[in-house]
Design an enzyme around this catalytic site. Structure first.
Site, PDB file in Angstrom:
ATOM      1  N   ASP A   8       0.862  -1.165   0.000  1.00 23.01           N
ATOM      2  CA  ASP A   8       0.000   0.000   0.000  1.00 23.01           C
ATOM      3  C   ASP A   8       0.908   1.227   0.000  1.00 23.01           C
ATOM      4  O   ASP A   8       2.131   1.100  -0.188  1.00 23.01           O
ATOM      5  CB  ASP A   8      -0.978  -0.024   1.184  1.00 23.01           C
ATOM      6  N   CYS A  65       3.348  -2.792   4.037  1.00 19.14           N
ATOM      7  CA  CYS A  65       2.462  -1.679   4.375  1.00 19.14           C
ATOM      8  C   CYS A  65       3.166  -0.908   5.484  1.00 19.14           C
ATOM      9  O   CYS A  65       4.355  -1.144   5.732  1.00 19.14           O
ATOM     10  CB  CYS A  65       1.052  -2.145   4.761  1.00 19.14           C
ATOM     11  N   THR A  67       3.061  -1.004   8.775  1.00 18.19           N
ATOM     12  CA  THR A  67       3.598  -1.876   9.822  1.00 18.19           C
ATOM     13  C   THR A  67       3.848  -3.296   9.344  1.00 18.19           C
ATOM     14  O   THR A  67       4.544  -4.051  10.008  1.00 18.19           O
ATOM     15  CB  THR A  67       2.616  -1.964  11.006  1.00 18.19           C
ATOM     16  N   HIS A  98      10.905 -23.314   9.620  1.00 11.71           N
ATOM     17  CA  HIS A  98       9.886 -24.093  10.319  1.00 11.71           C
ATOM     18  C   HIS A  98       8.489 -23.971   9.728  1.00 11.71           C
ATOM     19  O   HIS A  98       7.702 -24.912   9.848  1.00 11.71           O
ATOM     20  CB  HIS A  98       9.831 -23.683  11.790  1.00 11.71           C
ATOM     21  N   HIS A 133       8.243 -30.477  10.860  1.00 15.30           N
ATOM     22  CA  HIS A 133       7.586 -29.231  10.490  1.00 15.30           C
ATOM     23  C   HIS A 133       6.637 -29.415   9.303  1.00 15.30           C
ATOM     24  O   HIS A 133       5.681 -28.665   9.163  1.00 15.30           O
ATOM     25  CB  HIS A 133       8.623 -28.149  10.182  1.00 15.30           C
TER      26      HIS A 133
END
Length: 143
Positions: A8, A65, A67, A98, A133
């Protein structure tokens, strides 16, 4: 390997830096926008990247974005996406080792460019461990 990129407005500058860095490393990129710092809605871009990776248009993806939180949530709404928000080197390594994350999310307003590029490199250069995993990744894929 082809890597899809989307952001964004809050992650636009970082997306551009990541794109240039990946191209310098020899990766093919698929830029899904946005193309400026003009305000846009992050869900559309997270979804676009997720769909590109799941459909096979790209092998992996990077979303940005402000954050990294919102766009990671959006990407994870696409079935088959395992997008992880990465803020440090350990997370970048572990999410591939993992969780076999096929997309990572970065915050343009919380990471310095050099650190973000290092996190991208760690994630790309780390191999999925498989083994115990794999069962967990399979469970995620079935959700």
């Amino acid at each position: 390997m082809k890597i899809a990129l989307a952001s964004d407005h809050g992650g636009f500058a970082l997306k551009e830096a990541v794109k240039n860095h990946l191209q310098a490393r020899g990766f093919e990129t698929l830029d899904l926008g946005t193309n400026s710092e003009e305000s846009v809605d992050y869900p559309a871009f997270g979804k676009a990247c997720g769909e590109a990776v799941v459909s096979g248009q790209a092998d992996r993806g990077v979303v940005c974005c402000g954050t990294g939180i919102g766009i990671s949530i959006a990407a994870n709404k696409v079935h088959g996406v395992r997008c992880a928000l990465v803020t440090n080197e350990f997370m970048a390594e572990m999410t591939k080792m993992h969780n076999d994350a096929n997309i990572i999310a970065l915050g343009g307003r919380v990471l310095e460019e050099a650190q973000a590029l290092k996190l991208v490199d760690i994630w790309l250069d780390t191999e999925f461990e498989g083994g115990r995993h794999q069962r967990r990744v399979d469970m995620l894929n079935e959700m």
